[in-house]
Design an enzyme around this catalytic site. Structure first.
Site, short mmCIF file in Angstrom:
data_model
loop_
_atom_site.label_atom_id
_atom_site.label_comp_id
_atom_site.label_asym_id
_atom_site.label_seq_id
_atom_site.Cartn_x
_atom_site.Cartn_y
_atom_site.Cartn_z
N GLY A 8 0.83 -1.21 0.00
CA GLY A 8 0.00 0.00 0.00
C GLY A 8 0.86 1.24 0.00
NE ARG A 11 -4.94 4.98 -3.45
CZ ARG A 11 -6.04 4.79 -2.73
NH1 ARG A 11 -6.52 5.77 -2.01
NH2 ARG A 11 -6.64 3.63 -2.72
CE1 TYR A 155 -9.25 0.13 8.70
CE2 TYR A 155 -9.57 0.95 10.94
CZ TYR A 155 -8.87 0.97 9.74
OH TYR A 155 -7.79 1.81 9.59
CE LYS A 159 -6.06 -1.23 9.82
NZ LYS A 159 -4.87 -1.28 8.96
P1 NDP Z 1 -5.57 5.07 1.47
O1 NDP Z 1 -6.95 4.61 1.13
O2 NDP Z 1 -5.15 6.46 1.18
O3 NDP Z 1 -4.49 4.07 0.80
C1 NDP Z 1 -4.65 2.69 0.92
C2 NDP Z 1 -3.43 2.01 0.35
O4 NDP Z 1 -3.59 0.58 0.50
C3 NDP Z 1 -3.25 2.28 -1.13
O5 NDP Z 1 -1.88 2.30 -1.42
C4 NDP Z 1 -3.90 1.04 -1.78
O6 NDP Z 1 -3.42 0.74 -3.06
C5 NDP Z 1 -3.46 -0.02 -0.79
N1 NDP Z 1 -4.26 -1.23 -0.87
C6 NDP Z 1 -5.55 -1.41 -0.54
N2 NDP Z 1 -5.92 -2.69 -0.75
C7 NDP Z 1 -4.82 -3.33 -1.23
C8 NDP Z 1 -4.54 -4.67 -1.62
N3 NDP Z 1 -5.47 -5.64 -1.58
N4 NDP Z 1 -3.30 -4.96 -2.06
C9 NDP Z 1 -2.33 -4.01 -2.12
N5 NDP Z 1 -2.53 -2.73 -1.74
C10 NDP Z 1 -3.76 -2.41 -1.30
O7 NDP Z 1 -5.42 4.69 3.01
P2 NDP Z 1 -4.55 5.33 4.18
O8 NDP Z 1 -3.27 5.87 3.68
O9 NDP Z 1 -5.45 6.17 4.98
O10 NDP Z 1 -4.30 4.01 5.02
C11 NDP Z 1 -3.06 3.34 5.09
C12 NDP Z 1 -3.11 2.41 6.29
O11 NDP Z 1 -3.33 3.20 7.47
C13 NDP Z 1 -4.28 1.42 6.23
O12 NDP Z 1 -3.87 0.17 6.74
C14 NDP Z 1 -5.31 2.05 7.14
O13 NDP Z 1 -6.19 1.10 7.69
C15 NDP Z 1 -4.43 2.68 8.20
N6 NDP Z 1 -5.05 3.75 8.97
C16 NDP Z 1 -5.52 4.88 8.36
C17 NDP Z 1 -6.13 5.87 9.12
C18 NDP Z 1 -6.65 7.13 8.52
O14 NDP Z 1 -7.33 7.89 9.24
N7 NDP Z 1 -6.41 7.43 7.27
C19 NDP Z 1 -6.28 5.72 10.57
C20 NDP Z 1 -5.72 4.52 11.10
C21 NDP Z 1 -5.13 3.57 10.32
P3 NDP Z 1 -4.15 1.38 -4.40
O15 NDP Z 1 -3.71 2.81 -4.45
O16 NDP Z 1 -3.63 0.57 -5.52
O17 NDP Z 1 -5.63 1.25 -4.19
#
Ligand code: NDP
Length: 246
Positions: A8, A11, A155, A159
């Site tokens: 991931g 972005r 979720y 986590k």
């Molecule tokens: P975004 O939605 O901005 O980004 C998600 C990322 O995960 C992208 O790079 C996406 O790839 C990738 N992804 C999703 N599914 C898959 C998959 N099956 N295989 C490979 N890559 C995958 O999320 P955030 O940056 O907000 O989140 C990043 C992490 O932080 C997550 O684990 C989230 O649960 C955690 N988090 C976020 C919070 C928040 O408030 N934002 C709070 C707490 C935790 P692609 O671009 O190709 O879709």
């Protein structure tokens, strides 16, 4: 030169982590899933190569699938060799939907993307770290893994599961100098949050003691700390503006 793999990494928080890893001098393997993120991730790799003088690789893989994780790790080893210094399990999705209305495939998808993917990635990467007698694994959990959140049973379970996995692996591999830790971010400005009802987001922001949503950089800095502090293992750090205090 050291190597890091991040899932991931296209972005949001993952992008900030890729930039931080490069700033720290790591060659970075950045994973993404969607076709729409290919150009984004490749541009990010170009940027770190140009600005930080490291090398990078963008790899498309759906990390909820075992064989895709194998492909991702094999691509990293083919490019940078068998020494994998850092693994960041960061890929994550959310449904944010009432439990009884959630179809089975939707909650399975959250569990597989957020939790089982980390099992797959560790399964392929840890043997290389054992060989090297050194390694650092960081998983992006959430405050949802520490406290309950309505409409987020899948979720929160995923986590919390990451924290359980992290503690157990820290016990199992401590003597081999492989450290496992989690980051439990509070609310951070990314697409994940932009997809949620903005009135709800504003109300939640007011409930945060610091009165504001966090930035992706706040999480990348926590990752840097967990990489640099060689005595941290089996722990979580939670940059969350004070919304959760254990
Ligand atoms: P975004 O939605 O901005 O980004 C998600 C990322 O995960 C992208 O790079 C996406 O790839 C990738 N992804 C999703 N599914 C898959 C998959 N099956 N295989 C490979 N890559 C995958 O999320 P955030 O940056 O907000 O989140 C990043 C992490 O932080 C997550 O684990 C989230 O649960 C955690 N988090 C976020 C919070 C928040 O408030 N934002 C709070 C707490 C935790 P692609 O671009 O190709 O879709």
């Amino acid at each position: 030169m050291k190597t890091a793999i991040i899932t991931g990494g296209s972005r949001g928080i993952g992008e900030a982590m890729v930039l931080k890893l490069a700033e720290m001098g790591y060659n970075v393997v950045a994973n993404y899933r969607s076709d729409s993120s290919k150009a984004l991730t490749e541009a990010l790799i170009e940027k770190i190569e140009k600005e930080y003088g490291v090398q990078g690789l963008a790899v498309q893989a759906d990390v909820s699938k075992y064989e895709d994780c194998e492909k991702l790790v094999n691509a990293a080893v083919a490019k940078f060799g068998e020494k994998i210094d850092v693994l960041v399990n960061n890929a994550g999705i959310t449904n944010n939907a009432p439990f009884c209305e959630l179809p089975q495939e939707k909650y399975m998808s959250v569990l597989e993307t957020n939790l089982i993917s980390a099992f797959h990635m560790c399964h392929f990467v840890v043997p290389y770290m054992v060989k090297a007698n050194e390694g650092c694994v960081i998983s992006t959990s959430s405050i949802g893994g520490l406290m309950g959140v309505a409409n987020q049973a899948d979720y929160c379970a995923s986590k919390s599961g990451l924290i359980g996995m992290t503690r157990a692996l820290a016990m199992e591999f401590g003597k081999q100098n492989i450290r496992f830790n989690c980051i439990c971010p509070g609310m951070i400005w990314t697409d994940m949050l932009r997809g949620v009802n903005q009135d709800e987001v504003n109300a939640l922001a007011m409930a945060i003691p610091m009165g504001k949503i966090g930035d992706c950089d706040d999480i990348a800095v926590a990752m840097e700390f967990l990489i640099k502090d060689k005595y941290m293992t089996g722990q979580y750090v939670s940059p969350n503006g004070g919304i959760y205090m254990p």
